[in-house]
Design an enzyme around this catalytic site. Structure first.
Site, PDB file in Angstrom:
ATOM      1  N   ASP A  68      -2.002  34.455   0.114  1.00  0.00           N
ATOM      2  CA  ASP A  68      -1.345  35.541   1.320  1.00  0.00           C
ATOM      3  C   ASP A  68      -1.389  34.914   2.400  1.00  0.00           C
ATOM      4  OD1 ASP A  68      -0.531  37.426  -0.622  1.00  0.00           O
ATOM      5  OD2 ASP A  68      -2.579  39.160   0.333  1.00  0.00           O
ATOM      6  N   GLU A 251     -25.749  31.734   5.164  1.00  0.00           N
ATOM      7  CA  GLU A 251     -26.564  30.850   5.550  1.00  0.00           C
ATOM      8  C   GLU A 251     -25.769  29.898   5.311  1.00  0.00           C
ATOM      9  OE1 GLU A 251     -30.086  31.499   2.913  1.00  0.00           O
ATOM     10  OE2 GLU A 251     -30.867  33.691   3.894  1.00  0.00           O
ATOM     11  N   ALA A 272     -29.402  20.772 -21.991  1.00  0.00           N
ATOM     12  CA  ALA A 272     -29.677  20.651 -20.373  1.00  0.00           C
ATOM     13  C   ALA A 272     -27.960  21.200 -20.499  1.00  0.00           C
ATOM     14  CB  ALA A 272     -30.398  19.477 -19.631  1.00  0.00           C
TER      15      ALA A 272
END
Length: 401
Positions: A68, A251, A272
């Site tokens: 917006d 942080e 993986a």
């Protein structure tokens, strides 16, 4: 007549001395009358009716309703940090064609400079590799060819995300579309792993040497079976969602330079999972992992369907440039502390669903105003005309209900 006149003069000359009797006061604990009025402090009204600062309102706009206010670059995060920062807002718009009989995963991760990561697999299969798509401003903000040139770590010391959002807006023909869209959030984190590796230089050829590597955790949350908290709908309805801060209080994160983020723990014979920089990192490298959630879109397209959509992503990042960086001249002083804006943010982020359909995105800021009204009791906390109109009468909220 003379005596009367003299008497009047003498009466006028008399000095009237009056004595006021002292009434003993009862102790404060035994008083029954009204308490004495205390002097009104000048800023008492401001304490009773706090207002959002302009920087706080810009932060909330960028955090919850980036579509917006696409032209508003934001003013940073109004927390307790004081220093020079550079606030940037990226937006990427691309047209996507979804392959039939596949599951397409769009992963919007808080990696500075990257719009999203994408993977396509067979229906029901587990995705393992997600290839990144950088923002058009990657070269400007983080340097082109950052594998061999000047990487982001040479220009900035730290970064943090104020917001990150994504919207899927279907453009398919109503007679040709089919399939579904699911949206959920996952938490990704980088961890340090000490890995042994054979080196040919030091300390001697063939000797194992330990090195510290950055590995990613949480990718197993991107799987064919969506978690309990998810948004599911027809593909044609699209979806809009945003990420929120998952750290203590926004942080700061360190920049890194990597060609890929691979999992640290692979169970059994599983492959993986990893996030990859496109083109083997010749033009871009992964720059780090921020402090907000990761957004996952799963679009399932059956055989024979023609699914197309506009994919838009937004993010607002705050950077700490080095003094010798060319971008330091564009930095400014961090916004002043606004506790009301931060309190509203932490209340708002848990009140919205995981995602909404794309057509509801157009009124998302109105929903934010409604929740602000519930939190603060009145929209008068918002500076400007909106706050003036709504002070004490709640008219604006009634218009949007």
């Amino acid at each position: 007549m003379v005596s009367r006149t003299k008497n009047r003069r003498n009466k006028a000359r008399k000095v009237v001395s009056r004595s006021t009797a002292l009434v003993p006061m009862a102790p404060a604990s035994q008083r029954t009358g009204p308490a004495p009025r205390k002097p009104r402090k000048r800023n008492q009204a401001l304490v009773r009716n706090p207002r959002l600062t302009d920087a706080g309102l810009a932060f909330l706009k960028c955090a919850f309703a980036a579509p917006d206010f696409s032209v508003d670059p934001g003013k940073g995060i109004p927390d307790n940090f004081h220093g020079r920062t550079l606030a940037i807002k990226d937006c990427n718009t691309t047209s996507v064609v979804f392959t039939p009989n596949t599951d397409t995963y769009i992963v919007v991760a808080p990696v500075p400079g990257f719009a999203y990561f994408r993977a396509e697999v067979a229906v029901g299969a587990q995705p393992t590799t997600f290839v990144g798509v950088p923002y058009p401003t990657y070269a400007t903000n983080f340097g082109a060819g950052s594998q061999n040139g000047l990487p982001a770590v040479n220009n900035y010391s730290k970064f943090r995300y104020a917001s990150m959002a994504c919207g899927l807006y279907p453009t398919s023909n109503m007679m040709q579309f089919s399939g579904s869209v699911q949206v959920w959030r996952v938490d990704l984190n980088l961890s340090e792993a000490v890995n042994p590796a054979v080196t040919a230089i030091t300390p001697a050829p063939g000797v194992f040497a330990n090195f510290v590597d950055k590995r990613i955790n949480g990718l197993r949350g991107i799987r064919p079976l969506a978690p309990r908290d998810n948004y599911s709908g027809n593909f044609i309805d699209g979806a809009y969602t945003f990420a929120f801060d998952k750290s203590t209080d926004f942080e700061w994160c360190d920049f890194v330079r990597s060609l890929e983020f691979s999992e640290s723990n692979v169970l059994g014979a599983a492959t993986a999972m990893k996030l990859l920089a496109p083109g083997g990192g010749t033009d871009t490298t992964l720059t780090g992992l921020g402090n907000v959630n990761t957004l996952v879109y799963k679009i399932s397209t059956p055989t024979g369907a023609v699914n197309t959509a506009i994919l838009r992503t937004w993010n607002c990042i705050e950077l700490q440039p080095y003094t010798d960086s060319a971008l330091f001249q564009f930095s400014g002083v961090s916004p002043p502390f606004d506790p009301l804006a931060l309190e509203c943010y932490h209340n708002l982020k848990m009140r919205f669903p995981v995602a909404v359909s794309s057509r509801e995105n157009s009124k998302f800021w109105e929903g934010v105003l409604r929740v602000l009204n519930q939190i603060s009791g009145t929209l008068s906390v918002i500076p400007g005309p909106v706050g003036t109109i709504s002070a004490g009468v709640h008219q604006l909220t009634g218009m949007y209900m």
